[in-house]
Scaffold this motif. Structure first.
Motif, PDB file in Angstrom:
ATOM      1  N   ILE A  20       0.871  -1.174   0.000  1.00 37.78           N
ATOM      2  CA  ILE A  20       0.000   0.000   0.000  1.00 37.78           C
ATOM      3  C   ILE A  20       0.909   1.224   0.000  1.00 37.78           C
ATOM      4  O   ILE A  20       1.704   1.409   0.926  1.00 37.78           O
ATOM      5  CB  ILE A  20      -0.931   0.009   1.232  1.00 37.78           C
ATOM      6  CG1 ILE A  20      -1.856  -1.212   1.195  1.00 37.78           C
ATOM      7  CG2 ILE A  20      -1.730   1.303   1.314  1.00 37.78           C
ATOM      8  CD1 ILE A  20      -2.728  -1.369   2.425  1.00 37.78           C
ATOM      9  N   GLY A  21       0.824   2.040  -1.043  1.00 38.79           N
ATOM     10  CA  GLY A  21       1.687   3.220  -1.105  1.00 38.79           C
ATOM     11  C   GLY A  21       1.755   3.801  -2.504  1.00 38.79           C
ATOM     12  O   GLY A  21       1.025   3.381  -3.400  1.00 38.79           O
ATOM     13  N   CYS A  31       2.752  -1.819   4.122  1.00 39.46           N
ATOM     14  CA  CYS A  31       2.474  -0.416   3.776  1.00 39.46           C
ATOM     15  C   CYS A  31       3.762   0.400   3.794  1.00 39.46           C
ATOM     16  O   CYS A  31       4.644   0.166   4.630  1.00 39.46           O
ATOM     17  CB  CYS A  31       1.473   0.153   4.783  1.00 39.46           C
ATOM     18  SG  CYS A  31       0.827   1.779   4.356  1.00 39.46           S
ATOM     19  N   GLN A  32       3.863   1.323   2.861  1.00 36.44           N
ATOM     20  CA  GLN A  32       4.952   2.322   2.856  1.00 36.44           C
ATOM     21  C   GLN A  32       5.023   2.933   4.264  1.00 36.44           C
ATOM     22  O   GLN A  32       3.985   3.293   4.832  1.00 36.44           O
ATOM     23  CB  GLN A  32       4.578   3.371   1.808  1.00 36.44           C
ATOM     24  CG  GLN A  32       5.623   4.424   1.555  1.00 36.44           C
ATOM     25  CD  GLN A  32       5.133   5.473   0.541  1.00 36.44           C
ATOM     26  OE1 GLN A  32       4.181   5.228  -0.186  1.00 36.44           O
ATOM     27  NE2 GLN A  32       5.761   6.617   0.536  1.00 36.44           N
ATOM     28  N   GLN A  62       3.143   6.435   5.297  1.00 34.08           N
ATOM     29  CA  GLN A  62       1.722   6.714   5.051  1.00 34.08           C
ATOM     30  C   GLN A  62       1.017   6.957   6.391  1.00 34.08           C
ATOM     31  O   GLN A  62       1.532   6.601   7.448  1.00 34.08           O
ATOM     32  CB  GLN A  62       1.069   5.537   4.314  1.00 34.08           C
ATOM     33  CG  GLN A  62       1.570   5.342   2.881  1.00 34.08           C
ATOM     34  CD  GLN A  62       1.114   6.426   1.917  1.00 34.08           C
ATOM     35  OE1 GLN A  62       0.231   7.223   2.230  1.00 34.08           O
ATOM     36  NE2 GLN A  62       1.730   6.481   0.746  1.00 34.08           N
ATOM     37  N   PHE A  64      -3.827   3.820   5.521  1.00 33.79           N
ATOM     38  CA  PHE A  64      -3.528   2.392   5.656  1.00 33.79           C
ATOM     39  C   PHE A  64      -4.820   1.626   5.944  1.00 33.79           C
ATOM     40  O   PHE A  64      -5.157   0.663   5.251  1.00 33.79           O
ATOM     41  CB  PHE A  64      -2.508   2.211   6.794  1.00 33.79           C
ATOM     42  CG  PHE A  64      -2.035   0.811   7.049  1.00 33.79           C
ATOM     43  CD1 PHE A  64      -1.815  -0.093   6.021  1.00 33.79           C
ATOM     44  CD2 PHE A  64      -1.773   0.392   8.359  1.00 33.79           C
ATOM     45  CE1 PHE A  64      -1.355  -1.384   6.290  1.00 33.79           C
ATOM     46  CE2 PHE A  64      -1.304  -0.894   8.633  1.00 33.79           C
ATOM     47  CZ  PHE A  64      -1.107  -1.775   7.591  1.00 33.79           C
ATOM     48  N   ASN A  84       1.735  -4.425  10.174  1.00 35.46           N
ATOM     49  CA  ASN A  84       1.759  -2.970  10.309  1.00 35.46           C
ATOM     50  C   ASN A  84       3.202  -2.489  10.197  1.00 35.46           C
ATOM     51  O   ASN A  84       3.994  -2.674  11.108  1.00 35.46           O
ATOM     52  CB  ASN A  84       1.155  -2.584  11.660  1.00 35.46           C
ATOM     53  CG  ASN A  84       1.019  -1.086  11.806  1.00 35.46           C
ATOM     54  OD1 ASN A  84       1.592  -0.324  11.022  1.00 35.46           O
ATOM     55  ND2 ASN A  84       0.274  -0.653  12.795  1.00 35.46           N
TER      56      ASN A  84
END
Lengths: 225, 225
Positions: free
Chosen positions: B62-63, B102-103, B106, B111, B130
């Protein structure tokens, strides 16, 4: 409790919802004959949840805490958190490593909406295994599709069957003329008056003959006297 | 490409966003001195994503697909799916076993909203770790809290820094009088006129002296001439 009242030599049927390992052990120790009819998907759910606990996850079961399937799964672990709706989310500790499973007969909508709420909590890791029963999901989808195309909808099955009740609730959403009946004897001739097309569906545990009898008698109404 | 232009014996600094393992290997083969300043959280993210791929998960990052950190993580695997918004969800295959990261910079809101969208897709398993940077999250929270209590808000840092831009966007949501400036030279004396209380925050990569200079000169404005 229940297990204590069973006599040695008796035959015990474990129904599809399963039993907790502790109950199974106590039954074998009593020397009873066990006929295990636990659904394979429920067995799989129990194994996944146990493995998650072994791997260090806090296990979260999405479902109804009073349902025997959920109780049997929770009975497989030293500690399980049962989440029936958003008001149960406070039970989840912050920054935890969560292992999430779902009662097999819940709907995909309920599963994903609860997952959505869970991932909005703070966590270090979340592992979710989709434990929904594809047959139950298909039954729900077909019932919804059917009830949208008929004038009246009948959902057959025990009033105590959670999945039949859920099916009836779901159909009522899309067709107000939905009736949850246990069998043909509960059919009221006035209910159907003026309706042209009827739909019939049934819960997973409803015997085939109940459905056959209902459809046959419903069809007979259509014939000229 | 870039690596080919570097001469043997040169010293190469790997910045905090990291580099793909393939680039690192090519650099070592060239015999250059590598100073690895990759952020430990980015290293952890790379390791988690690689391990997920080894464990049979389809990795979802995610990013922002153009951000160097995301590119370095994606470079750690044979195939990664980058999800920047809901329009990217179609890239996820049905009934897959997904490993989601995730990046690091963010926001928790982004997220969880993307996770929410992912768990609404059909899947067999989803494992989410996470990987957000707690420092970045804390910076965002403090900035939001601060900007709600001031008449004017300054976010200091390069216009090319993704986390500074994000910080400025976030502040603008809660205080329309938010200005993203690179340094004191960009400050317009008219901007501040009539404002009593100013807030200052900065991106992760903004040098301390830029912040100190800004605050010092801003304070000086307050003194009688």
């Amino acid at each position: 409790d229940d297990v204590e009242q069973i006599k040695a030599g008796a035959t015990v049927l474990i129904r599809s919802h399963g039993a907790a390992p502790e109950q199974m052990t106590r039954l074998s120790q009593k020397g009873v004959n066990i006929v295990d009819a636990t659904c394979v998907l429920v067995k799989r759910l129990q194994q996944i949840a146990s493995q998650m606990q072994k791997d260090g996850y806090k296990v979260v079961i999405i479902g109804d805490k009073n349902h025997p399937e959920v109780q049997a799964v929770a009975g497989c672990m030293s500690e399980a958190i049962v989440i029936a709706d958003e008001s149960d989310l406070h039970k989840i500790a912050e920054n935890a490593k969560l292992g999430v499973v779902c009662q097999t007969t819940q709907s995909p909508e309920f599963f994903s909406s609860m997952l959505c709420a869970i991932v909005r909590c703070s966590f270090s890791e979340v592992k979710v295994v989709n434990t929904l029963c594809k047959e139950a999901v298909k039954r729900q989808e077909s019932a919804v599709e059917l009830c949208r195309r008929v004038d009246i909808m009948f959902v057959l099955g025990s009033l105590e069957s959670a999945n039949t009740r859920k099916l009836a609730e779901l159909c009522k959403k899309y067709n107000k003329q939905t009736f949850h009946l246990q069998n043909w004897r509960e059919f009221d001739i006035n209910t159907g008056s003026g309706k042209k097309v009827a739909g019939v569906t049934a819960g997973a545990s409803t015997p085939e003959w109940i459905i056959d009898e209902f459809v046959e008698k419903l069809r007979a109404l259509d014939r000229p006297l």
